[in-house]
Design an enzyme around this catalytic site. Structure first.
Site, PDB file in Angstrom:
ATOM      1  CB  THR A 116     -28.493 -31.159 -41.121  1.00  0.00           C
ATOM      2  OG1 THR A 116     -27.400 -30.586 -40.399  1.00  0.00           O
ATOM      3  CG2 THR A 116     -28.384 -30.742 -42.581  1.00  0.00           C
ATOM      4  CE  LYS A 167     -24.345 -28.834 -41.693  1.00  0.00           C
ATOM      5  NZ  LYS A 167     -24.971 -29.619 -40.612  1.00  0.00           N
TER       6      LYS A 167
END
Length: 288
Positions: A97, A172
């Protein structure tokens, strides 16, 4: 089966690499602390490399799951980084991420050497990684994605191309924004119920069947009520992710007032000593 490398054997990468190996892929692993790679080999077989470059050489696919933008740059374009070992046609799949900015940057670097870069952050936490049921949101070249998807599905239950480079990371960010709001709402609801003298487990059982129901309620409601916060996705990591969201919002003009406020609530949890507690620990701040 494909020739695959996996860079980063943390709480997510360790089981993700295991699933790739269990599906029969010829797997080479790399971890900054080599003893952890040796432990992984003792449990799963395969090969280990001493550098990301060595791990990437001759592979069809290279996966990475590391901490942040800086870590990602280090294992890709840093000294002995994986990009120095990529051959033309190799597809690099980044499950970190990270920011959309670094995804776009590394996509261009990969393209210059004839390779492909797919930003592919995951959702589902440590349990999802252990059980091979992660959700993967991807950005990148359509053809490269089509080749990579069957391999990614080794550890996923859902995978989708969201658009060009950076789109996976942007998706995300939305995921984390939504989770933050849900967890705070659940924390306040449970806190309110306790103050009202209600049976919280009964409350959760009934309202989870209605419009208030969510994954967070089903999986974290009871443990939040019990003050248990040991489920893998740490407050430190959530703050890192929310910082990425807020930085991107400053660039694109999005207004995220609740997200900014909840980020500060997580800062309070850190100050309480909860840096490694999972994200459901927001309730601890209310009960302090």
């Amino acid at each position: 089966m494909a020739k695959v490398a996996f860079l980063g054997l943390g709480v997510m990468g360790y089981p993700m690499a295991r699933h790739l190996r269990s599906k029969g892929h010829d797997l080479t692993v790399y971890n900054r602390t080599f003893v952890k790679a040796e432990k992984w080999l003792s449990e799963n077989g395969g090969k280990a490399a001493k550098t990301p470059k060595e791990a990437a050489e001759g592979q069809d696919f290279v996966f990475a799951c590391v901490g942040n933008d800086d870590d990602l740059r280090q294992v890709t374009i840093g000294e002995n980084g994986a990009f120095h070992g990529l051959r033309s046609g190799t597809i690099f799949i980044d499950n970190t991420t990270a920011s959309a900015e670094v995804a776009k940057e590394l996509s261009e670097v990969a393209k210059a050497s004839g390779a492909f870069f797919i930003d592919a952050p995951v959702s589902g936490g440590q349990a999802g990684a252990e059980n091979g049921v992660l959700t993967v949101m991807c950005g990148g070249d359509e053809k490269a994605y089509a080749e990579a998807e069957p391999v990614i599905m080794s550890f996923a239950r859902a995978c989708r191309l969201m658009g060009p480079s950076g789109s996976g990371q942007l998706t995300k960010m939305i995921n984390q924004i939504c989770i933050a709001g849900l967890v705070q709402g659940l924390a306040e609801g449970i806190h309110f119920g306790k103050k009202a003298g209600l049976d919280i487990e009964a409350v959760i059982d009934v309202i989870s069947k209605g419009a208030a129901g969510s994954w967070q309620m089903e999986n974290r409601g009871k443990t939040m009520n019990q003050g248990k916060f040991d489920f893998g996705f740490a407050v430190d990591w959530m703050r890192k992710d929310l910082a990425i969201c807020l930085a991107e919002a400053r660039k694109n003009g999005a207004s995220l007032p609740a997200t900014a406020l909840i980020d500060q609530f997580y800062a309070d949890v850190q100050a309480m000593g909860g840096r490694r507690w999972d994200t459901s620990s927001l309730i601890a701040r209310l009960e302090k």
